[in-house]
Scaffold this motif. Structure first.
Motif, PDB file in Angstrom:
ATOM      1  N   THR A 103      17.657 -12.585 -30.142  1.00 15.97           N
ATOM      2  CA  THR A 103      17.441 -11.157 -29.920  1.00 15.97           C
ATOM      3  C   THR A 103      16.422 -10.712 -30.959  1.00 15.97           C
ATOM      4  O   THR A 103      16.605 -10.951 -32.149  1.00 15.97           O
ATOM      5  CB  THR A 103      18.743 -10.364 -30.133  1.00 15.97           C
ATOM      6  OG1 THR A 103      19.793 -11.020 -29.433  1.00 15.97           O
ATOM      7  CG2 THR A 103      18.611  -8.945 -29.625  1.00 15.97           C
ATOM      8  N   SER A 148      12.779   2.070 -29.362  1.00 18.12           N
ATOM      9  CA  SER A 148      12.865   0.651 -29.701  1.00 18.12           C
ATOM     10  C   SER A 148      12.320  -0.213 -28.578  1.00 18.12           C
ATOM     11  O   SER A 148      12.329   0.181 -27.406  1.00 18.12           O
ATOM     12  CB  SER A 148      14.310   0.251 -29.999  1.00 18.12           C
ATOM     13  OG  SER A 148      15.074   0.270 -28.824  1.00 18.12           O
ATOM     14  N   ARG A 177      12.707  -8.468 -21.511  1.00 17.09           N
ATOM     15  CA  ARG A 177      12.218  -7.482 -22.485  1.00 17.09           C
ATOM     16  C   ARG A 177      12.780  -6.123 -22.102  1.00 17.09           C
ATOM     17  O   ARG A 177      12.987  -5.835 -20.926  1.00 17.09           O
ATOM     18  CB  ARG A 177      10.690  -7.382 -22.439  1.00 17.09           C
ATOM     19  CG  ARG A 177       9.941  -8.609 -22.862  1.00 17.09           C
ATOM     20  CD  ARG A 177       8.464  -8.294 -23.020  1.00 17.09           C
ATOM     21  NE  ARG A 177       7.910  -7.562 -21.871  1.00 17.09           N
ATOM     22  CZ  ARG A 177       6.753  -6.895 -21.881  1.00 17.09           C
ATOM     23  NH1 ARG A 177       6.026  -6.856 -22.982  1.00 17.09           N
ATOM     24  NH2 ARG A 177       6.308  -6.271 -20.815  1.00 17.09           N
ATOM     25  N   TRP A 219      13.965  -7.319 -32.153  1.00 16.07           N
ATOM     26  CA  TRP A 219      13.727  -5.905 -31.894  1.00 16.07           C
ATOM     27  C   TRP A 219      12.819  -5.295 -32.952  1.00 16.07           C
ATOM     28  O   TRP A 219      12.764  -5.761 -34.090  1.00 16.07           O
ATOM     29  CB  TRP A 219      15.024  -5.126 -31.785  1.00 16.07           C
ATOM     30  CG  TRP A 219      15.872  -5.092 -33.018  1.00 16.07           C
ATOM     31  CD1 TRP A 219      15.944  -4.103 -33.932  1.00 16.07           C
ATOM     32  CD2 TRP A 219      16.799  -6.106 -33.465  1.00 16.07           C
ATOM     33  NE1 TRP A 219      16.850  -4.418 -34.918  1.00 16.07           N
ATOM     34  CE2 TRP A 219      17.385  -5.640 -34.662  1.00 16.07           C
ATOM     35  CE3 TRP A 219      17.176  -7.351 -32.960  1.00 16.07           C
ATOM     36  CZ2 TRP A 219      18.326  -6.393 -35.368  1.00 16.07           C
ATOM     37  CZ3 TRP A 219      18.115  -8.089 -33.664  1.00 16.07           C
ATOM     38  CH2 TRP A 219      18.674  -7.605 -34.849  1.00 16.07           C
ATOM     39  N   ASP A 220      12.107  -4.276 -32.524  1.00 14.24           N
ATOM     40  CA  ASP A 220      11.231  -3.503 -33.401  1.00 14.24           C
ATOM     41  C   ASP A 220      11.540  -2.047 -33.075  1.00 14.24           C
ATOM     42  O   ASP A 220      11.286  -1.595 -31.948  1.00 14.24           O
ATOM     43  CB  ASP A 220       9.767  -3.849 -33.095  1.00 14.24           C
ATOM     44  CG  ASP A 220       8.852  -3.471 -34.242  1.00 14.24           C
ATOM     45  OD1 ASP A 220       9.227  -2.584 -35.028  1.00 14.24           O
ATOM     46  OD2 ASP A 220       7.764  -4.055 -34.333  1.00 14.24           O
ATOM     47  N   SER A 221      12.134  -1.343 -34.017  1.00 11.35           N
ATOM     48  CA  SER A 221      12.667  -0.027 -33.676  1.00 11.35           C
ATOM     49  C   SER A 221      12.368   0.991 -34.762  1.00 11.35           C
ATOM     50  O   SER A 221      12.055   0.619 -35.905  1.00 11.35           O
ATOM     51  CB  SER A 221      14.185  -0.124 -33.472  1.00 11.35           C
ATOM     52  OG  SER A 221      14.802  -0.552 -34.655  1.00 11.35           O
ATOM     53  N   LEU A 236       6.432  -8.025 -31.237  1.00 10.51           N
ATOM     54  CA  LEU A 236       7.410  -9.005 -30.784  1.00 10.51           C
ATOM     55  C   LEU A 236       6.743 -10.370 -30.615  1.00 10.51           C
ATOM     56  O   LEU A 236       5.557 -10.449 -30.268  1.00 10.51           O
ATOM     57  CB  LEU A 236       8.021  -8.570 -29.449  1.00 10.51           C
ATOM     58  CG  LEU A 236       8.777  -7.235 -29.447  1.00 10.51           C
ATOM     59  CD1 LEU A 236       9.205  -6.869 -28.034  1.00 10.51           C
ATOM     60  CD2 LEU A 236       9.989  -7.285 -30.368  1.00 10.51           C
ATOM     61  N   THR A 280      12.970  -1.704 -23.396  1.00  6.85           N
ATOM     62  CA  THR A 280      12.681  -0.605 -24.326  1.00  6.85           C
ATOM     63  C   THR A 280      13.711   0.501 -24.105  1.00  6.85           C
ATOM     64  O   THR A 280      14.370   0.559 -23.069  1.00  6.85           O
ATOM     65  CB  THR A 280      11.280   0.000 -24.087  1.00  6.85           C
ATOM     66  OG1 THR A 280      11.193   0.424 -22.714  1.00  6.85           O
ATOM     67  CG2 THR A 280      10.185  -1.001 -24.400  1.00  6.85           C
ATOM     68  N   ARG A 325      12.017  -4.114 -38.284  1.00 11.41           N
ATOM     69  CA  ARG A 325      11.640  -5.248 -37.443  1.00 11.41           C
ATOM     70  C   ARG A 325      12.567  -6.398 -37.808  1.00 11.41           C
ATOM     71  O   ARG A 325      12.622  -6.812 -38.965  1.00 11.41           O
ATOM     72  CB  ARG A 325      10.187  -5.635 -37.708  1.00 11.41           C
ATOM     73  CG  ARG A 325       9.704  -6.682 -36.752  1.00 11.41           C
ATOM     74  CD  ARG A 325       8.262  -7.037 -37.005  1.00 11.41           C
ATOM     75  NE  ARG A 325       7.887  -8.065 -36.063  1.00 11.41           N
ATOM     76  CZ  ARG A 325       7.123  -9.093 -36.347  1.00 11.41           C
ATOM     77  NH1 ARG A 325       6.605  -9.223 -37.558  1.00 11.41           N
ATOM     78  NH2 ARG A 325       6.840  -9.986 -35.426  1.00 11.41           N
ATOM     79  N   GLY A 376      12.384  -4.478 -27.528  1.00  4.38           N
ATOM     80  CA  GLY A 376      12.996  -5.737 -27.931  1.00  4.38           C
ATOM     81  C   GLY A 376      12.965  -6.762 -26.832  1.00  4.38           C
ATOM     82  O   GLY A 376      12.538  -6.494 -25.693  1.00  4.38           O
TER      83      GLY A 376
END
Lengths: 444, 480
Positions: free
Chosen positions: A33, A152, A169, A35-37, A6, A171, A54, A154
């Motif tokens: 927004t 995830s 932040r 996010w990395d999921s 992030l 998760t 991502r 984010g």
């Protein structure tokens, strides 16, 4: 760290402030927004799909000469900022004057803790191990497991030219599983901020036990039955109440079932929205940058409140409760952090003196039939049982229900003392007990 | 774009992938909403990125990113490879894609007028005119009109040598009038419900809808529904308007013939299917009047394209032929399990998602009747049009649908207006009770832009060619 890549908070805020400073509009809002999921999906006791993403969204709202324009882009760099701002301004300039949704001014938001390093660092190997446990246990029981495990991390930030600047932040880990035999299936799911709270063995035990008990289901006659609804089903009812009637716009447009000050359910029913409660999936501010407030929606059966965003609050001459959606929004505010007051009964005891009733694990494909009467239809799925003389006697084939939620809750006889967090498929979460209702209409 | 794709494929092969494909995708969407005489929302959303799908050790991995640079390509390929190796730890049989796909070429949606070149003022003006037409009717509480335009530019390349580029356009619009009373909320919309009627094409698609010409009619119908007769309960002859027939096809034929669903790949979310492989070429799914095709070549269909997201060419195939179940919607992987070749239905809703089996244009082929004839031949029935609610079980058998509007049919004539109409049935029983389908002149392609499937969730844009159809002995009026 495998999952969470992030942008640093300082860099993100600098990007947003820079965009606000160069905006030619009278008022500007920037929402980011990122996010990395990842999600690991399994079927027939094996992984068949395994993905990661991502992504980022930069959403800009400008108000210029009494006209509003919104544009978004999914890049976080100077060129993208210039492009998205230009497009938002161009849209505003090209349109006729219309009602302007006001931007909020600055107000302190209570920070909430919604982050877990363990979740942010979850790896594909960890997800595979989790899935393997469920599949192996199902296989040992002669069953097949299906489902998905996602993690995830984010961040969400919002700033406007009136001085709002919030950042958070978060998760989330969620897992769901259907376990099937030749003649029936079971379901279980879990959701948490911290993946370490997701117990793979406990989940496997629940879903396998349900599947084993649900084999060779036989039909029962449709009709009105006393029911025990597990938390999965109750949470879905609350989500539909939110969709149909907890928002101020639904009331202002005369399409809500809510009649403020009137008794609309049984005494035992109290429902509220609280974005700040960490036992849900908390958020400290909404998509307009307004701090979250707790709102009592139904208190001991009486319709007691509604959630507001900037537009509906302005129309009603009051303050937003922090339930706005991203601009431009014609859907109105939404309650997305729902809680239902638990009762005093042990969950298993909810059926203890039911002479003949139905135990429902969860609903499926629920849709609104009549919003003002709060009537929904849907099917039961993966765990529907006949209750006779206080005990589950056999599995029954899935049934379709067509039922008014308010009428169902008017006959609330008992609630479990335990509650379960249900993460919504779409937005937010609900923490609810299991309930026993006097009458529920199964139509086919 | 091509350089990034090539870099991704090279990296994947070097790092051990036995197969890889890459999709680069840019999506631009413009939405316009007019509500109660005001321009309520205009937004212009853009998304671009790339996704890499690999097979390593016989298992799938996928990763995608919005960052479009060489360093990110390396990171994303590494991630996809690692994910595939993790998948291989809990995999079943190794993935078999069947024969190689080596498509090459370029496709662009045929269109007369680029919707993104049409001035915003022209679009807003049309919606405001339709809004004014609705507003001229007393008793309407909410008036809403919307338009949506999409331009998608995408490139697909694979290690098998496929390289296809597509530029796809969609245009859609719709209006809705809502009337309320203390106990009722009644909506009427045009041309379809849930926002819009949408198709592959340019602004000429919007112009042809003549939204302003229909505003007054639907507003009057919404108000009339408040005091209409409640749809009676019973078993009757049911005649469905074309758009409701389209939804019926979608839920009870399109979804159950998705072969990934049949194999359990959607079991924990979207459900499975009653149309299991042993029923192929054996199940009498419907009456002889029922022939259903999957046709990715249908003009203006939202499922019309050049190639699917595995590079398989758009094509037409039969799902149901004269009532007999004869085919599935397939991917390369699922088709090879049945010893078949993919019929090209794999689509992702963006660069960040893997393709899934999605309906293309699943069409009920026109029959030889007409709505007028069907009504004239009916003694005791109900005509229903425009979907209001839809629900079907996880095997796609037990359904209940509601429509915005209905009329009773008595002795061959259209009778009184009915409100809150619903009907229910079991899929093969229902389609076997179909005794008439209207002809080509009443057949229309209905765009459906909200088809959900998959985890993470994906929203597909699909279409259904349909005409009014008649069904016997149907349970109606479930809502008392």
């Amino acid at each position: 760290m495998e999952v969470a890549r992030l942008t640093a908070e300082g860099e993100l805020k600098q990007f947003m402030i820079g965009l606000l400073e160069r905006s030619p509009a009278e008022q500007t809002e920037v929402m980011v927004t990122e996010w990395d999921s990842a999600l690991t999906r399994f079927a027939n006791n094996g992984i068949h799909q395994n993905v990661a993403e991502r992504n980022v969204s930069v959403r800009v709202r400008v108000v210029k000469d009494g006209k509003t324009g919104v544009a978004s882009i999914n890049q976080l760099n100077e060129a993208a900022a210039a492009d998205v701002l230009k497009r938002a301004v161009a849209i505003a300039e090209l349109q006729p004057r219309s009602e302007v949704v006001p931007l909020p001014g600055p107000a302190p938001a209570r920070p909430v803790e919604a982050w877990s390093d363990a979740t942010a660092a979850a790896t594909p190997e960890e997800r595979a191990d989790f899935v393997q446990t469920i599949c192996a246990k199902a296989g040992q029981a002669g069953l097949k497991a299906f489902g998905a495990y996602s993690t995830s991390a984010g961040q969400f930030a919002i700033a406007n030219s009136l001085g709002v600047l919030h950042h958070q932040r978060s998760t989330q880990g969620t897992v769901n599983s259907v376990v099937m035999g030749d003649a029936g299936s079971g379901y279980a799911d879990r959701g948490a901020i911290d993946v370490r709270e997701l117990d793979k063995n406990e989940l496997a035990t629940e879903v396998i036990d349900k599947a084993q008990r649900n084999q060779n289901a036989q039909p029962v006659e449709p009709g009105v039955y006393e029911v025990v609804l597990e938390e999965y089903a109750v949470a879905e009812m609350l989500e539909f109440m939110s969709f149909m009637g907890f928002g101020a716009l639904a009331v202002q447009e005369e399409r809500s079932f809510m009649k403020l000050g009137e008794k609309i359910t049984g005494d035992q029913v109290s429902i509220w929205d609280d974005g700040l409660d960490r036992s849900g999936i908390p958020a400290s501010f909404d998509f307009e940058g307004v701090p979250k407030q707790r709102v009592d929606l139904i208190t001991r059966g009486v319709a007691s409140g509604l959630v507001y965003d900037m537009q509906t609050a302005t129309r009603a001459g009051r303050q937003s409760t922090g339930h706005g959606l991203p601009a431009p929004n014609t859907e109105g505010p939404f309650a997305v952090n729902l809680f239902m007051q638990p009762g005093t009964a042990a969950k298993a005891d909810l059926m203890s003196d039911i002479k003949r009733g139905i135990w429902v694990t969860r609903f499926w494909y629920v849709r609104v039939v009549h919003p003002k009467a709060s009537i929904i239809t849907g099917m039961t799925r993966e765990g529907t049982f006949l209750i006779e003389n206080g005990k589950i006697t056999r599995p029954v084939k899935d049934l379709r229900f067509t039922q008014s939620i308010l009428e169902g809750f008017q006959g609330t006889l008992a609630l479990s003392r335990s509650t379960k967090l249900q993460v919504s498929e779409y937005l937010g979460a609900s923490r609810v007990p299991a309930v026993r209702l006097k009458a529920f209409d199964f139509t086919s | 774009m091509k350089e990034l794709a090539e870099a991704a494929l090279n990296a994947a092969q070097v790092k051990g992938a036995s197969y890889a494909d890459v999709r680069l995708d840019e999506h631009v969407t413009q939405d316009i909403i007019v509500k109660n005489g005001q321009l309520a929302a205009v937004s212009d959303d853009a998304s671009e990125g790339f996704g890499v799908r690999v097979i390593v050790d016989g298992a799938w991995g996928f990763a995608g990113s919005a960052r479009l640079d060489n360093a990110e390509v390396e990171q994303v390929v590494d991630r996809a490879i690692r994910i595939a190796r993790a998948s291989a730890r809990v995999r079943l049989a190794p993935v078999d894609l069947g024969p190689a796909v080596t498509s090459r070429g370029h496709y662009r949606t045929p269109l007369e007028r680029d919707p993104f070149a049409v001035p915003l003022s022209e679009k807003v003006d049309l919606l405001l005119r339709a809004d004014a037409a609705m507003g001229s009717v007393k008793g309407v509480t909410i008036r809403e009109g919307s338009m949506e335009f999409i331009r998608q530019t995408k490139l697909f390349a694979s290690t098998e040598g496929a390289l296809v580029e597509q530029e796809l356009f969609e245009s859609g619009a719709g209006i809705e009038a809502t009337a309320t009373s203390p106990d009722e909320v009644q909506n009427r919309s045009y041309p379809n419900s849930f926002g819009r009627h949408q198709g592959a094409g340019g602004y000429e698609y919007i112009t042809a809808l003549e939204l302003d010409r229909h505003g007054g009619r639907i507003a009057e119908e919404a108000v009339a529904l408040l005091t209409a007769l409640q749809c009676p309960s019973g078993v009757k002859t049911l005649i469905l308007g074309a758009s409701q027939t389209a939804l019926q096809i979608h839920e009870s034929c399109g979804h159950p013939t998705e072969l990934d669903r049949v194999f359990g790949m959607e079991a924990a979310y979207a459900g499975t299917s009653f149309m299991t492989p042993e029923k192929l070429n054996h199940l009498q799914y419907g009456s002889p009047q029922v022939t259903i095709t999957a046709d990715a070549l249908t003009p203006t269909g939202l499922g019309t394209f050049g190639w699917d997201d595995e590079g398989v060419p758009a094509q037409r195939s039969f799902l149901i032929k004269n009532g007999l179940f004869v085919g599935y919607l397939t991917s390369r992987e699922t088709a090879s399990v049945l010893g078949q070749q993919s019929n090209g239905t794999m689509r992702a809703d963006g660069w960040n998602r893997i393709p899934l089996i999605r309906m293309t244009n699943v069409n009920l082929e026109p029959g030889d009747s007409s709505l007028e004839k069907m009504i004239a031949e009916t003694k005791d029935g109900v005509y229903m049009e425009t979907n209001r609610s839809w629900s079907i079980d996880d095997k796609r058998l037990n359904f209940q649908f509601g429509t915005q509007l209905a009329y009773e049919i008595v002795d061959g004539k259209r009778g009184r207006l009915l409100k809150n109409a619903t009907y229910a049935g079991i899929t093969p029983e229902f389609w076997n009770s179909c005794d008439a389908v209207a002809g080509r002149s009443e057949w229309k392609v209905w765009g459906l832009a909200n088809c959900g499937k998959g985890q993470p969730p994906q929203v597909a844009h699909v279409a259904h060619g349909a005409a009014p159809a008649r069904f016997q002995h149907v349970k109606v009026g479930i809502l008392k």
